[in-house]
Design a protein around this motif. Structure first.
Motif, short mmCIF file in Angstrom:
data_model
loop_
_atom_site.label_atom_id
_atom_site.label_comp_id
_atom_site.label_asym_id
_atom_site.label_seq_id
_atom_site.Cartn_x
_atom_site.Cartn_y
_atom_site.Cartn_z
N UNK A 90 0.85 -1.20 0.00
CA UNK A 90 0.00 0.00 0.00
C UNK A 90 0.88 1.25 0.00
N UNK A 91 2.01 1.18 0.70
CA UNK A 91 2.92 2.32 0.76
C UNK A 91 3.54 2.62 -0.59
N UNK A 92 3.98 1.60 -1.31
CA UNK A 92 4.61 1.84 -2.61
C UNK A 92 3.55 2.29 -3.62
N UNK A 93 2.31 1.84 -3.48
CA UNK A 93 1.24 2.32 -4.37
C UNK A 93 1.01 3.81 -4.16
N UNK A 94 1.04 4.24 -2.89
CA UNK A 94 0.85 5.66 -2.60
C UNK A 94 2.00 6.49 -3.18
N UNK A 95 3.22 5.99 -3.04
CA UNK A 95 4.39 6.68 -3.59
C UNK A 95 4.28 6.80 -5.10
N UNK A 96 3.93 5.70 -5.76
CA UNK A 96 3.80 5.71 -7.22
C UNK A 96 2.75 6.72 -7.67
N UNK A 97 1.64 6.78 -6.96
CA UNK A 97 0.59 7.70 -7.38
C UNK A 97 1.05 9.15 -7.26
N UNK A 98 1.85 9.45 -6.25
CA UNK A 98 2.40 10.80 -6.13
C UNK A 98 3.37 11.10 -7.28
N UNK A 99 4.19 10.11 -7.65
CA UNK A 99 5.13 10.30 -8.75
C UNK A 99 4.39 10.64 -10.04
N UNK A 100 3.30 9.92 -10.33
CA UNK A 100 2.55 10.14 -11.56
C UNK A 100 1.67 11.40 -11.50
N UNK A 101 1.00 11.61 -10.38
CA UNK A 101 -0.02 12.65 -10.31
C UNK A 101 0.55 14.03 -10.05
N UNK A 102 1.61 14.14 -9.25
CA UNK A 102 2.08 15.48 -8.84
C UNK A 102 2.61 16.32 -10.01
N UNK A 103 3.54 15.91 -10.88
CA UNK A 103 4.41 14.74 -10.73
C UNK A 103 5.52 15.03 -9.72
N UNK A 104 6.18 13.94 -9.30
CA UNK A 104 7.21 14.08 -8.27
C UNK A 104 8.30 13.04 -8.48
N UNK A 105 9.44 13.30 -7.87
CA UNK A 105 10.54 12.33 -7.81
C UNK A 105 10.50 11.68 -6.44
N UNK A 106 10.60 10.36 -6.40
CA UNK A 106 10.59 9.64 -5.13
C UNK A 106 11.88 8.84 -4.98
N UNK A 107 12.43 8.87 -3.78
CA UNK A 107 13.59 8.04 -3.47
C UNK A 107 13.28 7.26 -2.20
N UNK A 108 13.49 5.95 -2.26
CA UNK A 108 13.12 5.07 -1.16
C UNK A 108 14.33 4.32 -0.63
N UNK A 109 14.40 4.21 0.70
CA UNK A 109 15.32 3.28 1.34
C UNK A 109 14.56 2.01 1.65
N UNK A 110 15.19 0.86 1.46
CA UNK A 110 14.52 -0.43 1.63
C UNK A 110 15.42 -1.41 2.36
N UNK A 111 14.80 -2.37 3.05
CA UNK A 111 15.55 -3.43 3.72
C UNK A 111 14.88 -4.76 3.45
N UNK A 112 15.71 -5.80 3.42
CA UNK A 112 15.21 -7.18 3.27
C UNK A 112 15.79 -7.99 4.42
N UNK A 113 14.92 -8.64 5.16
CA UNK A 113 15.36 -9.34 6.36
C UNK A 113 16.18 -10.59 6.10
N UNK A 114 16.94 -11.01 7.12
CA UNK A 114 17.80 -12.18 6.99
C UNK A 114 17.15 -13.43 7.53
N UNK A 115 16.24 -14.00 6.77
CA UNK A 115 15.55 -15.24 7.18
C UNK A 115 15.50 -16.19 5.99
N UNK A 116 15.29 -17.47 6.27
CA UNK A 116 15.11 -18.50 5.24
C UNK A 116 16.23 -18.50 4.20
N UNK A 117 17.47 -18.57 4.70
CA UNK A 117 18.61 -18.66 3.79
C UNK A 117 19.02 -17.34 3.18
N UNK A 118 18.57 -16.26 3.75
CA UNK A 118 18.92 -14.94 3.23
C UNK A 118 19.66 -14.15 4.30
#
Length: 206
Positions: A90-118
């Motif tokens: 839902x968060x990335x959908x909201x960001x995308x809509x701002x990029x298209x509608x405003x329009x705007x530039x978005x920069x995101x920080x992301x993390x991927x957890x260390x589970x199940x062989x990762x």
């Protein structure tokens, strides 16, 4: 902001941002047709193009090898939300809509957890709006770069931080024609033909 915690550079994101900004015309976003792969050739593995398919939804039209490696498959045709955990979609959908509608530039920080062989992984993404050939803002030039061992795929991410910047707030350098210095400017006046002020002088020295 320009490096991961371990010091790895985020220069592919900065390069894409600079390339896109150079194509800006005041506050009008660039056309998709203006994007030349040769201008991004050293970062193509991290680069992608999105197409808007519904409010808040966009799918990959093109994607570099780094994104395919993170997904463990070819991502072309997949929605961008496939890279995110269910609770973050839902968060990335909201960001995308701002990029298209405003329009705007978005920069995101992301993390991927260390589970199940990762192992834990950091990533960063930038979304830069583009116009389609019809003139609507329905395309995105993006870069995604992840740091760490990919391990078991597919990798899915949570959003750790988001920065949104309106295109209208981005300062674009507009070349200004230099004006002549007044000390060197000549006053315009009617040209007078010199003939009426001349007289013939005949030499008698022979």
């Amino acid at each position: 902001m320009d490096r991961f915690d371990n010091g790895r550079s985020l220069s592919p994101i900065r390069q894409a941002e600079a390339y896109w900004t150079a194509l800006l015309n005041r506050d009008s976003v660039p056309m998709r047709s203006q994007i030349d792969p040769r201008g991004l050739e050293n970062i193509l593995e991290y680069t992608f193009i999105l197409e808007r398919i519904a409010p808040g939804l966009a799918r990959f039209r093109l994607a570099g090898s780094h994104l395919n490696a993170l997904a463990g498959m070819e991502v072309r045709g997949m929605p961008l939300t496939a890279f995110f955990q269910p609770d973050d979609r839902a968060g990335i959908k909201d960001v995308l809509e701002q990029v298209f509608a405003a329009p705007a530039v978005a920069e995101l920080g992301m993390t991927s957890g260390g589970v199940l062989g990762r192992t834990p992984m950091q990533a960063r993404m930038i979304l830069l709006p583009l116009k389609s050939d019809l003139g609507d803002v329905s395309r995105v030039l993006g870069v995604m770069i992840a740091d760490g061992a990919i391990g078991k795929t597919p990798r899915r991410f949570s959003i750790s931080d988001t920065r949104i910047k309106m295109v209208s707030d981005i300062h674009v350098q507009i070349p200004v024609k230099p004006t002549p210095a007044h000390g060197f400017a000549e006053v315009e006046g009617k040209f007078k033909h010199p003939a009426k002020h001349l007289r013939l002088i005949v030499s008698r020295d022979d």
